[in-house]
Design a protein around this motif. Structure first.
Motif, PDB file in Angstrom:
ATOM      1  N   UNK A  52      -9.347 -15.457   4.702  1.00  0.00           N
ATOM      2  CA  UNK A  52      -9.505 -14.018   4.447  1.00  0.00           C
ATOM      3  C   UNK A  52      -8.709 -13.205   5.457  1.00  0.00           C
ATOM      4  N   UNK A  76      -5.073 -12.990   4.407  1.00  0.00           N
ATOM      5  CA  UNK A  76      -4.931 -12.102   3.257  1.00  0.00           C
ATOM      6  C   UNK A  76      -5.102 -10.641   3.637  1.00  0.00           C
ATOM      7  N   UNK A  77      -6.112 -10.365   4.461  1.00  0.00           N
ATOM      8  CA  UNK A  77      -6.323  -8.988   4.933  1.00  0.00           C
ATOM      9  C   UNK A  77      -5.078  -8.477   5.652  1.00  0.00           C
ATOM     10  N   UNK A 101      -2.358  -7.579   3.296  1.00  0.00           N
ATOM     11  CA  UNK A 101      -2.670  -6.314   2.625  1.00  0.00           C
ATOM     12  C   UNK A 101      -2.512  -5.113   3.541  1.00  0.00           C
ATOM     13  N   UNK A 102      -2.857  -5.281   4.806  1.00  0.00           N
ATOM     14  CA  UNK A 102      -2.776  -4.157   5.750  1.00  0.00           C
ATOM     15  C   UNK A 102      -1.344  -3.687   5.984  1.00  0.00           C
ATOM     16  N   UNK A 146       0.677  -3.084   3.759  1.00  0.00           N
ATOM     17  CA  UNK A 146       0.995  -2.144   2.675  1.00  0.00           C
ATOM     18  C   UNK A 146       0.395  -0.791   3.062  1.00  0.00           C
ATOM     19  N   UNK A 147       1.263   0.107   3.487  1.00  0.00           N
ATOM     20  CA  UNK A 147       0.816   1.360   4.091  1.00  0.00           C
ATOM     21  C   UNK A 147       1.314   1.455   5.522  1.00  0.00           C
ATOM     22  N   UNK A 184       5.686 -10.208   4.090  1.00  0.00           N
ATOM     23  CA  UNK A 184       4.838  -9.215   4.746  1.00  0.00           C
ATOM     24  C   UNK A 184       5.014  -9.268   6.263  1.00  0.00           C
ATOM     25  N   UNK A 243       4.731   0.919   0.201  1.00  0.00           N
ATOM     26  CA  UNK A 243       3.592   1.368   1.000  1.00  0.00           C
ATOM     27  C   UNK A 243       2.526   2.103   0.186  1.00  0.00           C
ATOM     28  N   UNK A 249       1.576   5.080  -0.294  1.00  0.00           N
ATOM     29  CA  UNK A 249       0.755   6.099   0.364  1.00  0.00           C
ATOM     30  C   UNK A 249       0.552   7.275  -0.590  1.00  0.00           C
ATOM     31  N   UNK A 305      -3.869  -4.632  -7.337  1.00  0.00           N
ATOM     32  CA  UNK A 305      -3.462  -6.001  -7.000  1.00  0.00           C
ATOM     33  C   UNK A 305      -4.008  -6.961  -8.051  1.00  0.00           C
ATOM     34  N   UNK A 330       3.240  -5.620  -5.465  1.00  0.00           N
ATOM     35  CA  UNK A 330       3.109  -5.474  -4.009  1.00  0.00           C
ATOM     36  C   UNK A 330       2.728  -6.761  -3.298  1.00  0.00           C
ATOM     37  N   UNK A 373      -8.664 -10.532  -0.680  1.00  0.00           N
ATOM     38  CA  UNK A 373      -8.404 -10.305   0.748  1.00  0.00           C
ATOM     39  C   UNK A 373      -7.273  -9.296   0.920  1.00  0.00           C
ATOM     40  N   UNK A 374      -6.218  -9.485   0.148  1.00  0.00           N
ATOM     41  CA  UNK A 374      -5.058  -8.591   0.248  1.00  0.00           C
ATOM     42  C   UNK A 374      -5.458  -7.162  -0.129  1.00  0.00           C
ATOM     43  N   UNK A 423      -8.372  -5.813   0.021  1.00  0.00           N
ATOM     44  CA  UNK A 423      -9.238  -5.254   1.070  1.00  0.00           C
ATOM     45  C   UNK A 423      -8.413  -4.795   2.265  1.00  0.00           C
ATOM     46  N   UNK A 424      -7.404  -5.581   2.620  1.00  0.00           N
ATOM     47  CA  UNK A 424      -6.529  -5.174   3.719  1.00  0.00           C
ATOM     48  C   UNK A 424      -5.845  -3.856   3.401  1.00  0.00           C
ATOM     49  N   UNK A 425      -5.342  -3.748   2.182  1.00  0.00           N
ATOM     50  CA  UNK A 425      -4.673  -2.503   1.776  1.00  0.00           C
ATOM     51  C   UNK A 425      -5.669  -1.340   1.781  1.00  0.00           C
ATOM     52  N   UNK A 452      -8.261  -1.056   3.726  1.00  0.00           N
ATOM     53  CA  UNK A 452      -8.550  -0.657   5.116  1.00  0.00           C
ATOM     54  C   UNK A 452      -7.391   0.125   5.722  1.00  0.00           C
ATOM     55  N   UNK A 453      -6.170  -0.237   5.333  1.00  0.00           N
ATOM     56  CA  UNK A 453      -5.027   0.563   5.800  1.00  0.00           C
ATOM     57  C   UNK A 453      -5.101   1.972   5.221  1.00  0.00           C
ATOM     58  N   UNK A 502      -7.304   3.830   7.464  1.00  0.00           N
ATOM     59  CA  UNK A 502      -6.641   4.158   8.737  1.00  0.00           C
ATOM     60  C   UNK A 502      -5.654   5.305   8.555  1.00  0.00           C
TER      61      UNK A 502
END
Lengths: 317, 281
Positions: free
Chosen positions: A63, A66-67, A70-71, A73-74, A104, B57, B59, B65, B114, B125-126, B128-130, B132-133, B136
């Motif tokens: 996880x 993967x997180x 994803x992070x 992106x942005x 990434x 990105x 934004x 996804x 993406x 997971x991906x 969720x990461x996006x 959280x970004x 932020x």
């Protein structure tokens, strides 16, 4: 010959932690993730100073990767932290698909690599991670040699766009590279000039290579020592240039000889300048429990082993 | 209110695209693609707030996804027909030198994609990461994701599901395509999963059920309901009950067409059941 001074032994993982602390102050896009090993990875400061940019994911490395993917992106630059074994082998497919193939900007930071993890034994002592990571298209692979270099590398990789594997270790080792060095990805460091044999070393074996060069010097053998911190992309030119002078090479790494730095060097030389080579590396084996010193001795990864390898390879010229 | 007739027409055209794409290269995954045609059409045409063009990105827009990447035919068709790339490019599906790889990838720079997916269980997971970004970045837009029900057998999902609730990631809507089928047969025969709803709820998610996952009105209503439940401290899951192979009678209610292309005769039959609406590519 040029000699280096240990300015006080420190662990490379603290170099990572302090580099990350620095990045926290200077780059607001840097975020950090950890899989329940904050103390071991020295990520406490970053967490304390930037709680909003720190993500404790628990014991869930898949996880975490993967997180991190994803992070990005942005626009965030994620640094993941866990042991080398759990940073690579455990999550190989996640890194392959979600990070490398997806291109990434994730920095996979791996501590406790190799035998020097010590007493925990083979379940935790990965000796295959360089191979796993260097096989991934687009992945940059770095294995730093001391505290100062690890700190500099940590800061430098934030500026590099693309996936990076940064490998470092657990024990306190000699700290001898300069405190204000500029870390250049892919650039070999020429540490000692020599004419009889080239020693190409990475990670904890670099200090051992310097020690070996001293012993060899006393025996009348002039060894050139090159520090390869970036295994991929490899500084082919520096290696070819050195062996053009010495005509033989010893590679030294805390890793299996299958898939490690040695094989990368052999590829470069086989295709450019076939050269006798000896491998100071583990020989297709798992590790075991013991102190770091005992293990490096038993598995032939110390300065003594490098001296022997140098003497052997010179005879093959 | 959206014009549901337009959405239905687009769905019919997407079904034709799916059948023709997999038929041409005699490979690909029509079953799950057909089952999710209405969902993709609703998502891209009505549900998501999307910017013009494509920026990695993302934004200031909602993101999507696809975790079960094998249903790439429906994804590509809807992306093309939503303006991300020329519809004619659907002709290149799975061909050499194509941006439309067998499974979606960012590697060939296809607008709209993406993350690579195909190896299952990684998309949540991906996403969720996006998500959280986005937090932020103080971007109030949402992240959507889609997962197969069989895909939930991959353990990484449960790491992600646990993480999402534990970290109050409440700007995500993860949809599970509950078609009850996977390659080797019915999900309950391959590995009985029990109640997916109870599992998500036990993990701390808000669950919205859409029992008619091939009904455009039901999807729009369910997704609006799900959207209204975001921002309340909990991740949101939509359980979308679909029929694999929907819209092509001989492909429905079976796993047989999970990863198999129709022959010429079967294609003609499938297309006859879905008359051209917006024009074939």
């Amino acid at each position: 010959m040029k000699t280096y001074t240990n300015t006080g032994s420190k662990d490379t993982r603290s170099g990572f932690g302090d580099g990350l602390t620095e990045l926290g102050k200077t780059n607001e896009n840097v975020v950090a993730l950890c899989a329940d090993l904050i103390g071991s990875l020295k990520m406490d400061d970053f967490k304390a100073n930037h709680p909003e940019r720190f993500f404790q994911v628990g014991i869930a490395e898949a996880n975490m990767i993967g997180l991190a993917a994803g992070m990005t992106i942005g626009g965030k630059i994620p640094f993941t932290g866990t042991f080398a074994n759990f940073s690579t082998g455990r999550v190989y497919d996640q890194i392959r698909q979600s990070v490398a193939y997806s291109d990434k900007n994730v920095k996979i930071c791996a501590s406790h690599a190799g035998l020097t993890l010590g007493e925990d034994g083979a379940t935790h002592q990965i000796l295959e991670d360089i191979g796993l990571m260097k096989m991934l298209p687009g992945m940059t692979v770095i294995n730093t040699c001391d505290y100062n270099q690890t700190k500099a590398a940590t800061i430098a990789i934030a500026e590099h766009k693309g996936p990076v594997y940064l490998r470092f270790g657990r024990p306190k080792v000699a700290n001898f590279t300069s405190v204000d060095q500029k870390f250049e990805i892919g650039k070999a460091l020429h540490l000692v000039d020599g004419t009889d044999v080239t020693i190409v070393a990475t990670g904890h074996l670099v200090w051992e290579a310097l020690e070996a060069a001293k012993v060899l010097n006393e025996k009348g053998i002039s060894a050139e020592v090159i520090n390869i911190h970036t295994i991929k992309p490899l500084d082919d030119e520096a290696i070819i240039k050195s062996v053009s002078k010495t005509s033989c090479v010893v590679t030294a790494e805390e890793h299996n000889y299958l898939g490690g730095l040695g094989e990368s060097v052999a590829r470069v030389l086989a295709t450019n300048k076939p050269t006798p080579q000896e491998f100071v590396a583990t020989k297709d084996t798992f590790g075991e429990s013991g102190t770091p010193e005992q293990l490096m001795e038993k598995y032939g990864l110390n300065s003594d082993a490098i001296v022997k390898a140098a003497e052997a390879v010179i005879k093959r010229k | 209110m959206p014009n549901t007739q337009q959405l239905k027409d687009l769905t019919t055209q997407v079904r034709r695209d799916i059948l023709r794409m997999v038929h041409k290269v005699n490979s690909g995954h029509p079953g799950g693609s057909l089952g999710c045609a209405e969902f993709f059409v609703c998502l891209y045409q009505e549900i998501m707030d999307r910017n013009e063009g494509f920026d990695m990105n993302g934004i200031g827009e909602d993101l999507f996804f696809l975790s079960n990447g094998h249903i790439s035919p429906v994804y590509y068709s809807v992306l093309a027909r939503s303006g991300y790339f020329p519809v004619d490019e659907l002709n290149s599906f799975r061909l050499i030198n194509s941006r439309l790889q067998g499974h979606p990838t960012t590697h060939e720079n296809l607008p709209g994609i993406r993350i690579a997916s195909g190896s299952l269980g990684q998309g949540m997971s991906v996403a969720l990461g996006a998500a959280q970004t986005k937090k932020l970045n103080k971007d109030s837009h949402l992240v959507y994701s889609l997962h197969g029900d069989g895909e939930l057998q991959e353990g990484q999902n449960w790491e992600a599901i646990m993480y999402a609730a534990g970290n109050n990631v409440d700007n995500i809507i993860s949809t599970i395509d509950l078609n009850g089928q996977q390659i080797d047969g019915a999900t309950d025969d391959v590995l009985p999963m029990g109640s997916v709803k109870a599992k998500f709820e036990a993990f701390g998610w808000t669950v919205v059920e859409v029992n008619e996952g091939n009904n455009i009105e039901a999807i729009l209503k369910g997704m609006a309901d799900a959207k209204s439940k975001t921002g309340q401290g909990k991740p949101v899951c939509v359980l979308l009950k679909t029929v694999m192979g929907n819209g092509v009678d001989f492909m429905m209610h079976t796993h047989a067409w999970h990863g198999k292309a129709p022959n010429d005769e079967q294609l003609a039959n499938g297309l006859a059941q879905n008359p051209e609406t917006l024009g074939d590519y």
